[in-house]
Enzyme design. Sequence first.
Site, mmCIF file in Angstrom:
data_model
loop_
_atom_site.group_PDB
_atom_site.id
_atom_site.type_symbol
_atom_site.label_atom_id
_atom_site.label_comp_id
_atom_site.label_asym_id
_atom_site.label_seq_id
_atom_site.Cartn_x
_atom_site.Cartn_y
_atom_site.Cartn_z
ATOM 1 N N ASN A 129 0.826 -1.215 0.000
ATOM 2 C CA ASN A 129 0.000 0.000 0.000
ATOM 3 C C ASN A 129 0.863 1.270 0.000
ATOM 4 O O ASN A 129 2.089 1.202 -0.063
ATOM 5 C CB ASN A 129 -1.016 -0.029 1.142
ATOM 6 C CG ASN A 129 -0.366 0.099 2.498
ATOM 7 O OD1 ASN A 129 0.755 0.556 2.623
ATOM 8 N ND2 ASN A 129 -1.072 -0.310 3.538
ATOM 9 N N HIS A 130 0.201 2.415 0.072
ATOM 10 C CA HIS A 130 0.922 3.683 -0.059
ATOM 11 C C HIS A 130 1.544 4.175 1.242
ATOM 12 O O HIS A 130 2.094 5.276 1.295
ATOM 13 C CB HIS A 130 -0.031 4.757 -0.605
ATOM 14 C CG HIS A 130 -0.505 4.452 -1.988
ATOM 15 N ND1 HIS A 130 -1.736 4.804 -2.463
ATOM 16 C CD2 HIS A 130 0.102 3.789 -3.000
ATOM 17 C CE1 HIS A 130 -1.887 4.385 -3.710
ATOM 18 N NE2 HIS A 130 -0.783 3.772 -4.052
ATOM 19 N N MET A 131 1.372 3.402 2.305
ATOM 20 C CA MET A 131 2.022 3.681 3.604
ATOM 21 C C MET A 131 1.482 4.926 4.301
ATOM 22 O O MET A 131 2.076 5.400 5.264
ATOM 23 C CB MET A 131 3.552 3.760 3.445
ATOM 24 C CG MET A 131 4.160 2.510 2.875
ATOM 25 S SD MET A 131 5.917 2.656 2.497
ATOM 26 C CE MET A 131 5.912 3.688 1.054
ATOM 27 N N VAL A 132 0.389 5.475 3.800
ATOM 28 C CA VAL A 132 -0.217 6.638 4.458
ATOM 29 C C VAL A 132 -0.705 6.208 5.839
ATOM 30 O O VAL A 132 -1.354 5.166 5.974
ATOM 31 C CB VAL A 132 -1.410 7.169 3.633
ATOM 32 C CG1 VAL A 132 -2.253 8.141 4.441
ATOM 33 C CG2 VAL A 132 -0.918 7.810 2.353
ATOM 34 N N VAL B 248 -5.811 -21.525 1.737
ATOM 35 C CA VAL B 248 -6.893 -22.058 2.575
ATOM 36 C C VAL B 248 -8.146 -22.211 1.720
ATOM 37 O O VAL B 248 -8.517 -21.304 0.970
ATOM 38 C CB VAL B 248 -7.169 -21.117 3.766
ATOM 39 C CG1 VAL B 248 -8.287 -21.674 4.638
ATOM 40 C CG2 VAL B 248 -5.906 -20.914 4.578
ATOM 41 N N TRP C 54 -9.328 1.663 -2.589
ATOM 42 C CA TRP C 54 -8.555 0.551 -2.014
ATOM 43 C C TRP C 54 -8.766 0.404 -0.508
ATOM 44 O O TRP C 54 -7.863 -0.021 0.204
ATOM 45 C CB TRP C 54 -7.056 0.690 -2.329
ATOM 46 C CG TRP C 54 -6.776 0.954 -3.760
ATOM 47 C CD1 TRP C 54 -7.000 0.089 -4.795
ATOM 48 C CD2 TRP C 54 -6.248 2.147 -4.341
ATOM 49 N NE1 TRP C 54 -6.645 0.682 -5.981
ATOM 50 C CE2 TRP C 54 -6.165 1.935 -5.727
ATOM 51 C CE3 TRP C 54 -5.826 3.363 -3.823
ATOM 52 C CZ2 TRP C 54 -5.694 2.903 -6.601
ATOM 53 C CZ3 TRP C 54 -5.361 4.331 -4.690
ATOM 54 C CH2 TRP C 54 -5.295 4.097 -6.057
ATOM 55 N N HIS C 55 -9.943 0.790 -0.045
ATOM 56 C CA HIS C 55 -10.200 0.714 1.396
ATOM 57 C C HIS C 55 -11.462 -0.099 1.684
ATOM 58 O O HIS C 55 -12.238 0.251 2.577
ATOM 59 C CB HIS C 55 -10.348 2.136 1.979
ATOM 60 C CG HIS C 55 -9.127 2.981 1.810
ATOM 61 N ND1 HIS C 55 -9.159 4.343 1.658
ATOM 62 C CD2 HIS C 55 -7.819 2.639 1.758
ATOM 63 C CE1 HIS C 55 -7.933 4.808 1.519
ATOM 64 N NE2 HIS C 55 -7.096 3.791 1.570
HETATM 65 C C1 LIG Z 1 -3.178 -0.322 -3.575
HETATM 66 C C2 LIG Z 1 -3.553 -0.073 -2.146
HETATM 67 C C3 LIG Z 1 -3.101 1.074 -1.510
HETATM 68 C C4 LIG Z 1 -3.449 1.318 -0.190
HETATM 69 N N1 LIG Z 1 -2.903 2.390 0.452
HETATM 70 C C5 LIG Z 1 -3.119 2.528 1.772
HETATM 71 C C6 LIG Z 1 -2.431 3.529 2.508
HETATM 72 O O1 LIG Z 1 -1.598 4.260 1.974
HETATM 73 N N2 LIG Z 1 -2.704 3.649 3.829
HETATM 74 C C7 LIG Z 1 -3.608 2.859 4.461
HETATM 75 O O2 LIG Z 1 -3.838 3.059 5.657
HETATM 76 N N3 LIG Z 1 -4.266 1.884 3.798
HETATM 77 C C8 LIG Z 1 -4.018 1.680 2.481
HETATM 78 N N4 LIG Z 1 -4.615 0.657 1.822
HETATM 79 C C9 LIG Z 1 -5.579 -0.183 2.550
HETATM 80 C C10 LIG Z 1 -4.935 -1.154 3.533
HETATM 81 O O3 LIG Z 1 -3.683 -1.594 3.062
HETATM 82 C C11 LIG Z 1 -5.888 -2.323 3.764
HETATM 83 O O4 LIG Z 1 -7.126 -1.852 4.237
HETATM 84 C C12 LIG Z 1 -5.380 -3.316 4.790
HETATM 85 O O5 LIG Z 1 -4.059 -3.698 4.539
HETATM 86 C C13 LIG Z 1 -6.292 -4.526 4.787
HETATM 87 O O6 LIG Z 1 -5.765 -5.503 5.649
HETATM 88 P P1 LIG Z 1 -6.467 -6.899 5.807
HETATM 89 O O7 LIG Z 1 -5.642 -7.661 6.759
HETATM 90 O O8 LIG Z 1 -7.906 -6.711 6.101
HETATM 91 O O9 LIG Z 1 -6.460 -7.590 4.382
HETATM 92 P P2 LIG Z 1 -5.269 -7.928 3.335
HETATM 93 O O10 LIG Z 1 -4.175 -6.953 3.512
HETATM 94 O O11 LIG Z 1 -5.974 -8.037 2.068
HETATM 95 O O12 LIG Z 1 -4.754 -9.329 3.827
HETATM 96 C C14 LIG Z 1 -5.423 -10.530 3.571
HETATM 97 C C15 LIG Z 1 -4.393 -11.623 3.425
HETATM 98 O O13 LIG Z 1 -5.054 -12.884 3.344
HETATM 99 C C16 LIG Z 1 -4.447 -13.641 2.337
HETATM 100 N N5 LIG Z 1 -5.447 -14.602 1.849
HETATM 101 C C17 LIG Z 1 -6.638 -14.335 1.272
HETATM 102 N N6 LIG Z 1 -7.265 -15.486 0.966
HETATM 103 C C18 LIG Z 1 -6.462 -16.485 1.360
HETATM 104 C C19 LIG Z 1 -6.561 -17.913 1.307
HETATM 105 N N7 LIG Z 1 -7.624 -18.519 0.791
HETATM 106 N N8 LIG Z 1 -5.530 -18.653 1.792
HETATM 107 C C20 LIG Z 1 -4.438 -18.038 2.329
HETATM 108 N N9 LIG Z 1 -4.293 -16.700 2.415
HETATM 109 C C21 LIG Z 1 -5.296 -15.947 1.928
HETATM 110 C C22 LIG Z 1 -4.037 -12.615 1.290
HETATM 111 O O14 LIG Z 1 -3.040 -13.146 0.460
HETATM 112 C C23 LIG Z 1 -3.549 -11.483 2.162
HETATM 113 O O15 LIG Z 1 -2.203 -11.687 2.520
HETATM 114 C C24 LIG Z 1 -4.292 0.392 0.498
HETATM 115 C C25 LIG Z 1 -4.736 -0.768 -0.133
HETATM 116 C C26 LIG Z 1 -4.355 -1.015 -1.433
HETATM 117 C C27 LIG Z 1 -4.825 -2.292 -2.084
#
Ligand SMILES: Cc1cc2nc3c(=O)[nH]c(=O)nc-3n(C[C@H](O)[C@H](O)[C@H](O)COP(=O)(O)OP(=O)(O)OC[C@H]3O[C@@H](n4cnc5c(N)ncnc54)[C@H](O)[C@@H]3O)c2cc1C
Length: 540
Positions: free
Chosen positions: A9-12, A142, A408-409
């Site tokens: 992500n963008h590290m914000v 999974v 992306w949120h």
């Molecule tokens: C391009 C982008 C830019 C962003 N920029 C920012 C930012 O600058 N600042 C900020 O605060 N937020 C940002 N975000 C949002 C933030 O990164 C996400 O909201 C947050 O990381 C989500 O975390 P999570 O743990 O819910 O899901 P994810 O980070 O999606 O983690 C889910 C994990 O589960 C794994 N997974 C899924 N299904 C399976 C399976 N069946 N078996 C095994 N593993 C599996 C995936 O591979 C992944 O590693 C950004 C997001 C994106 C996509």
Amino acid sequence: MLGGSGSLNHMVYARGFPSDYHEWASIAGETWNWTNVLKYFMKTEHMTDTNIVNNPELMVYHGRGGAIEVSGTNEVMFSIKKFLQAFEELGFKTVPDMTYPNSIGAGCFSHTIRNGERDSSLRALLNNANSTSLHILKDTFVTKIIIENGTAIGIEAVKDDKTFLFYADREVILSAGTFNTPKLLMLSGVGRSEHLRSLGIDVVADLPVGSNLHDHAMVLAFLVADNGTCVSDEAENSMEAIKYLYDRTGFLAKADNMAAYLPLSSSEPTVPEFALYPTCIPQFSPFRSGCLTLGLNEDLCTELHNLNQEYELVTIAAVLLKPKSRGKVELNSINPFDDPLIYAGTFSEEQDLDHFPRLIKMAWSIADTNYFRSKNARVIKPWVEACSNLTESAWIKCMSRAMVTSAWHSVGTAAMGTVVDGDLKVLGINGLRVVDASVMPKIIRGNTNAPVVMIAEIAADLIKEHYSVSRTGTNLNNMTIGNLTASSMPNISQPNINLADVIENNDMINSSLIEVEITNVEIITTTDRQSDIDDTVNVA
Ligand SMILES: Cc1cc2nc3c(=O)[nH]c(=O)nc-3n(C[C@H](O)[C@H](O)[C@H](O)COP(=O)(O)OP(=O)(O)OC[C@H]3O[C@@H](n4cnc5c(N)ncnc54)[C@H](O)[C@@H]3O)c2cc1C
């Protein structure tokens, strides 16, 4: 990759605002109120942004000594300086801390960056976890949660084309993110019964899994301006690249993403409802691929690419932070390797769209500020066939519907209150918790990464609390470090280590992780802060 979106992500660094968590608390209980979540934001944070560290009023809301560095910069890019000036001319206050809960304006975000490199939860926490009880299986997919008689007892996963079953001693914690968490729940029989039955899946729990999908809605406004608007000095920029490659210094070692927050009305001046994120794109940029990645239409990307051969582009992302519209995630099939179906639902509530004429016109007004006027900035209205011959506000609404993208949120598909309870346990199922962005009942006003880390920290405490209380049958919350020997712990048999000795041995504490086994009780800490150690020991 490991670390999920946090690794790309963008590290914000953003947190949302107190009113977001007042809403969460009213849905899921006081664990999620602002005062409590703030403690956890501060716990994980090592704030080094000097704009904030040197200001005691701001530091009240920040932590030092947490695992993740949150840094800032005073060396912002030329174009960012110009945007900040432009927003000031438009009446925005320039603020030093975009997370400050008591006033909003335009400013640079802090970022999760340490020594010029990403400091994600993977790098700051997981890579430093020196635990014999943590095992990571890479390249393992999974496919299902095994649920028997209403209890999650393990998972099914595929690695190297072989299927494995992993059984849980205590519980399964699902963290597959907003799209794949609901997919896995549904594949395991937890979801809307009608949808599951339509695919022949036996229903284990009838819950609105996959509903309530939402995200910040983002529409880009475009300006073109003379060459030289974005870049001050090519030679200086090359020098910055050399500095970064040489020793991770210079402005490339930091990030200077900025935004301007706007309230809905002057009656709630500290609650942002919208954000404008400006970017300056120098001439001849590889803009087309980025444009297509955003999901914008090919003709539009070509039109902008062609303009960029002649001019510099200024894009201003106008973002609705608190959308009312909701979408859904559904299974495409019962094949776990199929991606789920994602219905974004953006602008399904017309009220969301109604905000965009004001927002886009505000974005366009950058062209009327001193610097951008001097660079002959002018608005570009992309050609959208379906929107021709409309008045300006109607055109903006039509164009917004055509061009809106995700910010992306995405959140909300296993929401607290409807799918999981305030302890993040799946309703009606034993031994199954969800810990990721899907549990957010309502999106927060800001980027979602730090809130996901906060959710994980709270989950860790909920889990420790749950097992220590139920396994010892005694609430140990009143214990202090001073009298901490295991012999003083009721109902726990004598351990072979005196905890007080361990806690007093700073070298061991600073070695980042302590794991002590007292019969079946584990104490794990990754901190050197006394208050955290107190908490950890109290729970244990
Ligand atoms: C391009 C982008 C830019 C962003 N920029 C920012 C930012 O600058 N600042 C900020 O605060 N937020 C940002 N975000 C949002 C933030 O990164 C996400 O909201 C947050 O990381 C989500 O975390 P999570 O743990 O819910 O899901 P994810 O980070 O999606 O983690 C889910 C994990 O589960 C794994 N997974 C899924 N299904 C399976 C399976 N069946 N078996 C095994 N593993 C599996 C995936 O591979 C992944 O590693 C950004 C997001 C994106 C996509």
